[in-house]
Design a protein around this motif. Structure first.
Motif, short mmCIF file in Angstrom:
data_model
loop_
_atom_site.label_atom_id
_atom_site.label_comp_id
_atom_site.label_asym_id
_atom_site.label_seq_id
_atom_site.Cartn_x
_atom_site.Cartn_y
_atom_site.Cartn_z
N LYS A 24 -2.84 4.01 2.17
CA LYS A 24 -3.69 4.01 3.35
C LYS A 24 -3.57 2.69 4.09
CE LYS A 24 -7.44 6.93 1.55
NZ LYS A 24 -8.89 6.97 1.26
N ASN A 25 -3.59 2.75 5.40
CA ASN A 25 -3.70 1.55 6.23
C ASN A 25 -5.05 1.61 6.93
OD1 ASN A 25 -1.18 0.65 5.55
ND2 ASN A 25 -0.17 1.68 7.25
N GLY A 26 -6.08 1.24 6.22
CA GLY A 26 -7.42 1.31 6.77
C GLY A 26 -8.29 2.25 5.96
N ASP A 27 -9.53 2.36 6.34
CA ASP A 27 -10.50 3.18 5.64
C ASP A 27 -10.72 4.50 6.36
OD1 ASP A 27 -10.88 1.13 3.78
OD2 ASP A 27 -12.34 0.14 5.09
N GLY A 28 -11.42 5.38 5.68
CA GLY A 28 -11.79 6.65 6.31
C GLY A 28 -10.85 7.77 5.94
N ALA A 29 -11.21 8.96 6.35
CA ALA A 29 -10.42 10.14 6.04
C ALA A 29 -9.15 10.18 6.87
CB ALA A 29 -11.24 11.41 6.29
N ILE A 30 -8.18 10.90 6.36
CA ILE A 30 -6.93 11.07 7.10
C ILE A 30 -7.07 12.29 7.99
CG2 ILE A 30 -4.45 11.31 6.89
CD1 ILE A 30 -4.61 10.40 4.05
N PHE A 31 -6.98 12.10 9.27
CA PHE A 31 -6.96 13.22 10.20
C PHE A 31 -5.52 13.41 10.68
CE2 PHE A 31 -11.35 14.36 10.72
CZ PHE A 31 -12.03 13.23 10.31
N PRO A 32 -5.15 14.63 11.02
CA PRO A 32 -3.76 14.86 11.45
C PRO A 32 -3.26 13.91 12.51
CG PRO A 32 -4.94 16.93 11.22
CD PRO A 32 -5.96 15.84 11.04
N SER A 33 -4.13 13.52 13.45
CA SER A 33 -3.70 12.65 14.54
C SER A 33 -3.40 11.23 14.10
CB SER A 33 -4.77 12.64 15.64
OG SER A 33 -6.00 12.15 15.12
N SER A 34 -3.88 10.84 12.92
CA SER A 34 -3.68 9.46 12.46
C SER A 34 -2.78 9.37 11.24
CB SER A 34 -5.04 8.81 12.14
OG SER A 34 -5.70 9.52 11.11
N LEU A 35 -2.03 10.41 10.97
CA LEU A 35 -1.16 10.40 9.79
C LEU A 35 -0.07 9.34 9.87
CD1 LEU A 35 -0.67 14.20 9.01
CD2 LEU A 35 -1.73 12.50 7.53
N GLU A 36 0.32 8.98 11.10
CA GLU A 36 1.37 7.96 11.24
C GLU A 36 0.90 6.60 10.76
OE1 GLU A 36 -0.87 8.34 15.16
OE2 GLU A 36 0.04 9.70 13.67
N ASN A 37 -0.39 6.43 10.56
CA ASN A 37 -0.91 5.15 10.07
C ASN A 37 -0.82 5.01 8.56
OD1 ASN A 37 -1.64 4.40 12.69
ND2 ASN A 37 -3.63 5.41 12.53
N TYR A 38 -0.29 6.01 7.90
CA TYR A 38 -0.17 5.97 6.45
C TYR A 38 1.29 5.81 6.06
CZ TYR A 38 -5.05 7.17 6.00
OH TYR A 38 -6.42 7.13 6.07
N CYS A 39 1.52 4.95 5.09
CA CYS A 39 2.88 4.62 4.68
C CYS A 39 3.31 5.49 3.50
CB CYS A 39 2.97 3.15 4.28
SG CYS A 39 2.56 2.01 5.61
N VAL A 40 4.56 5.90 3.51
CA VAL A 40 5.13 6.67 2.42
C VAL A 40 6.27 5.86 1.80
CG1 VAL A 40 6.27 8.80 1.72
CG2 VAL A 40 4.55 8.85 3.53
N GLU A 41 6.14 5.56 0.54
CA GLU A 41 7.19 4.83 -0.18
C GLU A 41 7.91 5.82 -1.09
OE1 GLU A 41 7.78 1.08 -3.30
OE2 GLU A 41 5.80 1.55 -2.47
N GLU A 42 9.22 5.90 -0.93
CA GLU A 42 10.03 6.85 -1.71
C GLU A 42 10.62 6.13 -2.93
OE1 GLU A 42 12.87 7.84 1.22
OE2 GLU A 42 11.56 9.24 2.30
N ARG A 43 10.41 6.72 -4.08
CA ARG A 43 10.95 6.14 -5.31
C ARG A 43 11.67 7.23 -6.09
NH1 ARG A 43 5.33 3.26 -7.38
NH2 ARG A 43 5.00 1.91 -5.57
N ILE A 44 12.93 6.98 -6.43
CA ILE A 44 13.68 7.91 -7.28
C ILE A 44 13.68 7.36 -8.70
CG2 ILE A 44 15.98 8.80 -7.79
CD1 ILE A 44 16.46 9.07 -4.82
N VAL A 45 13.32 8.21 -9.65
CA VAL A 45 13.25 7.80 -11.05
C VAL A 45 14.28 8.61 -11.82
CG1 VAL A 45 11.78 7.53 -13.07
CG2 VAL A 45 10.79 7.36 -10.78
N THR A 46 15.17 7.92 -12.53
CA THR A 46 16.19 8.60 -13.32
C THR A 46 16.27 7.99 -14.72
OG1 THR A 46 17.93 7.07 -12.55
CG2 THR A 46 17.59 9.11 -11.29
N ARG A 47 16.83 8.73 -15.63
CA ARG A 47 17.05 8.22 -16.99
C ARG A 47 18.29 7.35 -16.98
NH1 ARG A 47 17.30 13.03 -21.06
NH2 ARG A 47 17.13 11.32 -22.58
N TRP A 48 18.23 6.22 -17.68
CA TRP A 48 19.35 5.29 -17.73
C TRP A 48 20.31 5.70 -18.83
CZ3 TRP A 48 20.04 0.73 -21.20
CH2 TRP A 48 21.17 -0.03 -20.83
N ASN A 49 21.57 5.84 -18.44
CA ASN A 49 22.63 6.15 -19.40
C ASN A 49 23.44 4.88 -19.62
OD1 ASN A 49 24.82 7.00 -20.87
ND2 ASN A 49 25.19 8.83 -19.64
N PRO A 50 23.30 4.19 -20.75
CA PRO A 50 23.99 2.91 -20.96
C PRO A 50 25.49 3.02 -20.89
CG PRO A 50 23.06 3.72 -23.01
CD PRO A 50 22.50 4.58 -21.93
#
Length: 245
Positions: free
Chosen positions: A202-228
């Motif tokens: 969240k960037n700020g307080d309060g509920a998320i309304f459709p019109s303000s969704l751009e104010n929320y950040c999405v961080e993408e993380r890929i998790v995989t098993r490590w093959n040595p």
């Protein structure tokens, strides 16, 4: 993990008709027909004429419902799909049981009351859809969504998607223990999918309304098993020595 196409011609067919083009055609058709969806519990029902039926199926929105009506096909939209078509693509309207149109705030209140964590699930859904991924429910794999590069008839889903948020950080919820990661990764590996975690802040307080969704950040993380074995500098040498022996 590379996309797993279903058949030799599947990739060429997908490239010839990008998902963005199909969705754009659906959007134009729905706007032209002034389409309305009806709230029904945890979904929205929408009637489509034959041309729209084909577009809905190709764009992978909703699920067709068996009906005796010959001139129209009903589709059952998830709450995320319905709000995306209504508030992001602005191509449908949604009405309640009294046939009165719901504005964004009324629709938002209704949907958030019906589904736990809906604001973050919707943000994740819209984030992937705007990148032209086909997004489907991932319940059968123990995740929130699965993401396809194109239509599921052409390609297998590549990502198993888990949605986490700032609220999850303050509670003892999913993926707080190593055993949670291990089980989820093993499941994803067994069905040939990559685990994609979308962490929403969240960037700020309060509920998320459709019109303000751009104010929320999405961080993408890929998790995989490590093959040595894939990380050893002398891997080639080891392989040659194994062959000689």
């Amino acid at each position: 993990m590379a996309p797993r196409w279903k058949g030799k011609a599947a990739e060429a067919k997908a490239l010839a008709e990008p998902m963005s083009t199909i969705v754009s055609r659906l959007q134009s058709s729905l706007i032209e027909s002034n389409s309305q969806g009806l709230l029904s519990g945890c979904s929205v029902l929408l009637a489509a004429h034959p041309e729209q039926t084909e577009l809905f199926n190709h764009a992978c929105f909703g699920r067709p419902i068996i009906s005796a009506e010959k001139d129209k096909q009903w589709f059952q939209l998830s709450l995320e799909e319905a709000l995306y078509l209504c508030s992001v693509m602005k191509c449908i309207k949604v009405v309640g049981e009294n046939k009165c149109e719901k504005n964004d705030e009324e629709l938002w209140r209704y949907m958030t009351s019906k589904k736990v964590g809906f604001p973050f699930l919707f943000k994740a859904y819209s984030h992937l859809r705007m990148k032209n991924w086909v997004v489907r429910a991932g319940t059968q794999y123990g995740v929130d969504f699965v993401a396809y590069r194109h239509h599921p008839a052409l390609v297998h889903s590549e990502y198993a998607v888990l949605v986490l948020s700032d609220e999850d950080d303050n509670k003892n919820t999913r993926l707080k223990a190593w055993s949670d990661f291990h089980c989820t990764l093993r499941l994803c590996g067994s069905v040939a999918k990559t685990l994609l975690i979308l962490h929403i802040s969240k960037n700020g307080d309060g509920a998320i309304f459709p019109s303000s969704l751009e104010n929320y950040c999405v961080e993408e993380r890929i998790v995989t098993r490590w093959n040595p074995e894939q990380s050893r500098e002398n891997q080639t040498i080891v392989q040659k020595e194994s062959c000689k022996s």
